[in-house]
Scaffold this active site. Sequence first.
Site, PDB file in Angstrom:
ATOM      1  N   CYS A 191      44.024 -16.790  27.204  1.00 54.13           N
ATOM      2  CA  CYS A 191      43.638 -18.325  27.006  1.00 54.13           C
ATOM      3  C   CYS A 191      44.561 -19.140  26.526  1.00 54.13           C
ATOM      4  O   CYS A 191      45.099 -18.783  25.224  1.00 54.13           O
ATOM      5  CB  CYS A 191      42.291 -18.293  26.229  1.00 54.13           C
ATOM      6  SG  CYS A 191      40.882 -17.430  26.727  1.00 54.13           S
ATOM      7  N   GLU A 205      44.038  -8.960  12.268  1.00 57.47           N
ATOM      8  CA  GLU A 205      43.416  -9.872  11.175  1.00 57.47           C
ATOM      9  C   GLU A 205      41.731  -9.709  11.082  1.00 57.47           C
ATOM     10  O   GLU A 205      41.037  -9.722  12.272  1.00 57.47           O
ATOM     11  CB  GLU A 205      43.547 -11.175  11.876  1.00 57.47           C
ATOM     12  CG  GLU A 205      44.871 -11.579  11.695  1.00 57.47           C
ATOM     13  CD  GLU A 205      45.220 -13.044  12.365  1.00 57.47           C
ATOM     14  OE1 GLU A 205      44.258 -13.758  12.549  1.00 57.47           O
ATOM     15  OE2 GLU A 205      46.336 -13.326  12.349  1.00 57.47           O
ATOM     16  N   CYS A 263      45.429  -9.246  22.793  1.00 60.69           N
ATOM     17  CA  CYS A 263      44.326  -9.755  23.861  1.00 60.69           C
ATOM     18  C   CYS A 263      45.155  -9.980  25.293  1.00 60.69           C
ATOM     19  O   CYS A 263      46.160 -10.784  25.093  1.00 60.69           O
ATOM     20  CB  CYS A 263      43.706 -10.943  23.666  1.00 60.69           C
ATOM     21  SG  CYS A 263      42.066 -11.335  24.426  1.00 60.69           S
ATOM     22  N   CYS A 287      41.827 -16.256  15.890  1.00 56.25           N
ATOM     23  CA  CYS A 287      42.342 -16.931  17.077  1.00 56.25           C
ATOM     24  C   CYS A 287      42.361 -18.535  16.806  1.00 56.25           C
ATOM     25  O   CYS A 287      42.905 -19.335  17.517  1.00 56.25           O
ATOM     26  CB  CYS A 287      41.765 -16.655  18.248  1.00 56.25           C
ATOM     27  SG  CYS A 287      40.326 -17.585  18.834  1.00 56.25           S
ATOM     28  N   CYS A 346      34.323 -12.302  10.508  1.00 59.48           N
ATOM     29  CA  CYS A 346      35.109 -12.418  12.068  1.00 59.48           C
ATOM     30  C   CYS A 346      35.800 -11.271  12.204  1.00 59.48           C
ATOM     31  O   CYS A 346      36.921 -11.192  11.563  1.00 59.48           O
ATOM     32  CB  CYS A 346      35.453 -13.709  12.004  1.00 59.48           C
ATOM     33  SG  CYS A 346      36.203 -14.024  13.854  1.00 59.48           S
ATOM     34  N   CYS A 385      44.742 -20.396  22.678  1.00 58.41           N
ATOM     35  CA  CYS A 385      44.380 -19.293  21.503  1.00 58.41           C
ATOM     36  C   CYS A 385      45.776 -18.640  21.070  1.00 58.41           C
ATOM     37  O   CYS A 385      46.527 -18.197  21.806  1.00 58.41           O
ATOM     38  CB  CYS A 385      43.613 -18.241  22.016  1.00 58.41           C
ATOM     39  SG  CYS A 385      43.628 -16.784  21.113  1.00 58.41           S
TER      40      CYS A 385
HETATM   41  S1  SF4 Z   1      40.306 -16.831  22.949  1.00 57.42           S
HETATM   42 FE1  SF4 Z   1      42.082 -15.463  22.255  1.00 57.42          FE
HETATM   43  S2  SF4 Z   1      41.223 -13.732  21.552  1.00 57.42           S
HETATM   44 FE2  SF4 Z   1      39.513 -14.581  22.712  1.00 57.42          FE
HETATM   45  S3  SF4 Z   1      39.594 -13.829  24.771  1.00 57.42           S
HETATM   46 FE3  SF4 Z   1      40.929 -15.838  24.807  1.00 57.42          FE
HETATM   47  S4  SF4 Z   1      42.786 -14.858  24.417  1.00 57.42           S
HETATM   48 FE4  SF4 Z   1      41.508 -13.338  23.807  1.00 57.42          FE
END
Ligand code: SF4
Length: 357
Positions: free
Chosen positions: A124, A100, A120, A343, A113, A127
Amino acid sequence: MSRKMAIESEKKNIIELSRNQLASWLSDQGVKCYRAGQVLNWIYLRQADTFEVMSDLSKDIRNLLSRHFTIQRLKKTGLEISLDGSRKYLFGLEDGNVVETVLIPEKNHYTLCISSQVGCAQGCVFCLSARGGFIRNLTKGEMVSQVRDIKNDLDRSMPLTNIVFMGMGEPLANYKNVVSAIEVLTDSEFGLQFSSRRLTISTSGLISGLSDLGRDTQVNLAVSLNATENKTRDMLMPINRKYPIEQLLEACRRYPLKPRLRITIEYILISGINDTSDDGKRLVKLLRPIQSKINLIPFNEFEGCDFKRPEEKAIHNFQKILHDNNLTAVIRYSKGRDISAACGQLHANFKRSASLG
Ligand code: SF4
């Protein structure tokens, strides 16, 4: 596969080559290496799609390039337009993966962006990108093409000036390719001619790459902090178990900032998790030694995640604590919320002055 298609797929995408690599390849073929600059000018400044149109190169050189290279664009597989005008592009990659890229209209310019990885690994919990796990790093060419292709799509009514590595992926986990992409994006002679001051790398706190970034580039740095105590950050961002808050902030303090620049601290406000007055006071203490400014990003609720967005009053109270202690803190309402852009949390409304004082 037809013979023609087989030959095409053996050719290398010229966008993956650096200027030096192309110059050295041309020189091996008996072509003067300054021709590399002409070729790249056509690709990045004039958005050429074929070698045929490169009229200041001889027919022989154009044929030579066509026999060995392609000039690829990413495959546009989807486009969603948000009510606020943000546009989420889905780009299909050669191996079938999809990334994206989000174009965000500001007052008088666009910010783009871009993604640095497919998926990833950082996990997190707030996210959406993390949900599918990590698939692979993007190549330098795949990152550069997100910018080149979208720039080609825009009319002249408003310029694209700012790039944030804040889409899918942790840029510092794909360090080498990200730095190579930055080189092309900021090459003022033969690249895409963005100012380093308009480029921002956002990290979840991979401090092993931070000092290298400060040494190798002049781009802005944004750090996604989101908590003031390790137990909370451990829960929100697993990377904290490896690089706890103290270590991360010490790395920020040592980051070689140019005069007048500041590190942007991203802080996603989640109701009852990190938005109390005590959090605000701890944040003041933590950030005092660091040249920073804070982006407060109210959490965007999404299906499958129980976190709640704080009430407006709580958001403003939190900001007031920071202001009362002479910290710069701006509430950033994420753009493209209705299309879950990237995200969906971090690419808040990044202003032109991303990290300026
Ligand atoms: S916010 Fe999402 S994209 Fe960014 S580092 Fe954390 S898991 Fe990865």
